[in-house]
Design an enzyme around this catalytic site. Structure first.
Site, PDB file in Angstrom:
ATOM      1  N   LYS A 116       2.578  11.600  -0.215  1.00 19.50           N
ATOM      2  CA  LYS A 116       2.614  10.228  -0.056  1.00 19.50           C
ATOM      3  C   LYS A 116       4.182   9.821   0.434  1.00 19.50           C
ATOM      4  O   LYS A 116       4.901  10.825   0.120  1.00 19.50           O
ATOM      5  CB  LYS A 116       2.207   9.415  -1.001  1.00 19.50           C
ATOM      6  CG  LYS A 116       0.678   9.795  -1.586  1.00 19.50           C
ATOM      7  CD  LYS A 116       0.075   8.859  -2.479  1.00 19.50           C
ATOM      8  CE  LYS A 116      -1.527   9.000  -2.726  1.00 19.50           C
ATOM      9  NZ  LYS A 116      -1.926   8.347  -4.012  1.00 19.50           N
ATOM     10  N   ASN A 147       2.177   7.900  -7.255  1.00 20.34           N
ATOM     11  CA  ASN A 147       1.793   9.003  -7.724  1.00 20.34           C
ATOM     12  C   ASN A 147       2.133  10.329  -6.811  1.00 20.34           C
ATOM     13  O   ASN A 147       1.087  11.242  -7.039  1.00 20.34           O
ATOM     14  CB  ASN A 147       0.282   9.007  -8.291  1.00 20.34           C
ATOM     15  CG  ASN A 147      -0.740   8.777  -7.351  1.00 20.34           C
ATOM     16  OD1 ASN A 147      -0.472   8.661  -6.231  1.00 20.34           O
ATOM     17  ND2 ASN A 147      -2.135   8.526  -7.731  1.00 20.34           N
TER      18      ASN A 147
HETATM   19  O1  YYY Z   1      -8.071  10.416  -6.009  1.00 21.69           O
HETATM   20  P1  YYY Z   1      -7.044   9.535  -6.791  1.00 21.69           P
HETATM   21  O2  YYY Z   1      -5.874   9.607  -5.608  1.00 21.69           O
HETATM   22  O3  YYY Z   1      -6.745  10.462  -7.735  1.00 21.69           O
HETATM   23  O4  YYY Z   1      -7.591   8.327  -7.087  1.00 21.69           O
HETATM   24  P2  YYY Z   1      -8.372   7.217  -6.371  1.00 21.69           P
HETATM   25  O5  YYY Z   1      -9.267   6.735  -7.331  1.00 21.69           O
HETATM   26  O6  YYY Z   1      -8.980   8.042  -5.280  1.00 21.69           O
HETATM   27  O7  YYY Z   1      -7.406   6.200  -5.879  1.00 21.69           O
HETATM   28  C1  YYY Z   1      -6.536   6.331  -4.805  1.00 21.69           C
HETATM   29  C2  YYY Z   1      -5.350   5.794  -5.016  1.00 21.69           C
HETATM   30  O8  YYY Z   1      -5.190   4.637  -5.479  1.00 21.69           O
HETATM   31  C3  YYY Z   1      -4.710   6.735  -6.335  1.00 21.69           C
HETATM   32  O9  YYY Z   1      -3.891   7.876  -5.879  1.00 21.69           O
HETATM   33  C4  YYY Z   1      -3.573   5.669  -6.573  1.00 21.69           C
HETATM   34  C5  YYY Z   1      -4.130   4.228  -6.207  1.00 21.69           C
HETATM   35  N1  YYY Z   1      -4.727   3.476  -7.488  1.00 21.69           N
HETATM   36  C6  YYY Z   1      -4.015   2.369  -7.977  1.00 21.69           C
HETATM   37  O10 YYY Z   1      -2.907   2.070  -7.448  1.00 21.69           O
HETATM   38  N2  YYY Z   1      -4.435   1.813  -9.158  1.00 21.69           N
HETATM   39  C7  YYY Z   1      -5.621   2.258  -9.434  1.00 21.69           C
HETATM   40  N3  YYY Z   1      -6.195   1.405 -10.680  1.00 21.69           N
HETATM   41  C8  YYY Z   1      -6.368   3.244  -9.043  1.00 21.69           C
HETATM   42  C9  YYY Z   1      -5.781   3.806  -8.150  1.00 21.69           C
END
Ligand code: YYY
Ligand code: MG
Length: 148
Positions: A9, A112
């Site tokens: 990212k 992240n």
């Molecule tokens: O697949 P992954 O990246 O681990 O998580 P996702 O549930 O697909 O969410 C995508 C992305 O969204 C995540 O990497 C950070 C962001 N995010 C966020 O900012 N706040 C959350 N509560 C959940 C996800």
């Protein structure tokens, strides 16, 4: 052989983590099948994260992903989707184990560092979205040193 879509990212690019992250996938034994350095626009980012469009963090997530260049990659190998997610670590870096990419290099969930497909089917969709031109056909000469 299974493939997954991995994206460093904008924060990972800005923070100089590209080489470190690619190195972790390479050293594991996975094979790089596609790579591009690209800045995407809003409609593209919305497509990539379409499944999350109803979430309260969606707009912020899209703004973050389009805020600078990303490194989009296809990696191949046995169980690469699941193992790739393990290498990346839990979504919230507060919960990511040390030794994972997010556990070692991130603090906030909204910064992240890296994306990885969550299933073989979503990997297929994401690879088609990010690499419509197709990806390289090649086989590493290390194959028989990595697979029995
Ligand atoms: O697949 P992954 O990246 O681990 O998580 P996702 O549930 O697909 O969410 C995508 C992305 O969204 C995540 O990497 C950070 C962001 N995010 C966020 O900012 N706040 C959350 N509560 C959940 C996800
Ligand atoms: Mg996800």
């Amino acid at each position: 052989m299974e493939q997954t879509f991995i994206m460093i990212k904008p924060d990972g690019v800005q923070r100089g983590l590209v080489g470190e992250i690619i190195g972790r996938f390479e050293k594991k034994g996975f094979t790089l099948k596609g790579l591009k350095f690209i800045t995407v626009d809003q409609s593209f980012a919305e497509k990539h994260y379409a499944d999350l469009s109803t979430k309260p963090f969606f707009n912020g997530l899209v703004e973050y992903i389009i805020s600078g260049p990303v490194v989009a990659m296809v990696w191949e190998g046995k169980n690469v989707v699941t193992t790739g997610r393990k290498i990346i670590g839990a979504t919230n870096p507060a919960d990511s184990a040390p030794g994972t990419i997010r556990g070692d290099y991130a603090i906030d969930i909204g910064r992240n560092v890296i994306h990885g497909s969550d299933a073989v089917e979503s990997a297929r969709k994401e690879i088609a979205l990010w690499f419509p031109e197709g990806i390289a056909e090649w086989r590493s000469s290390l194959h028989s040193w990595i697979y029995e």
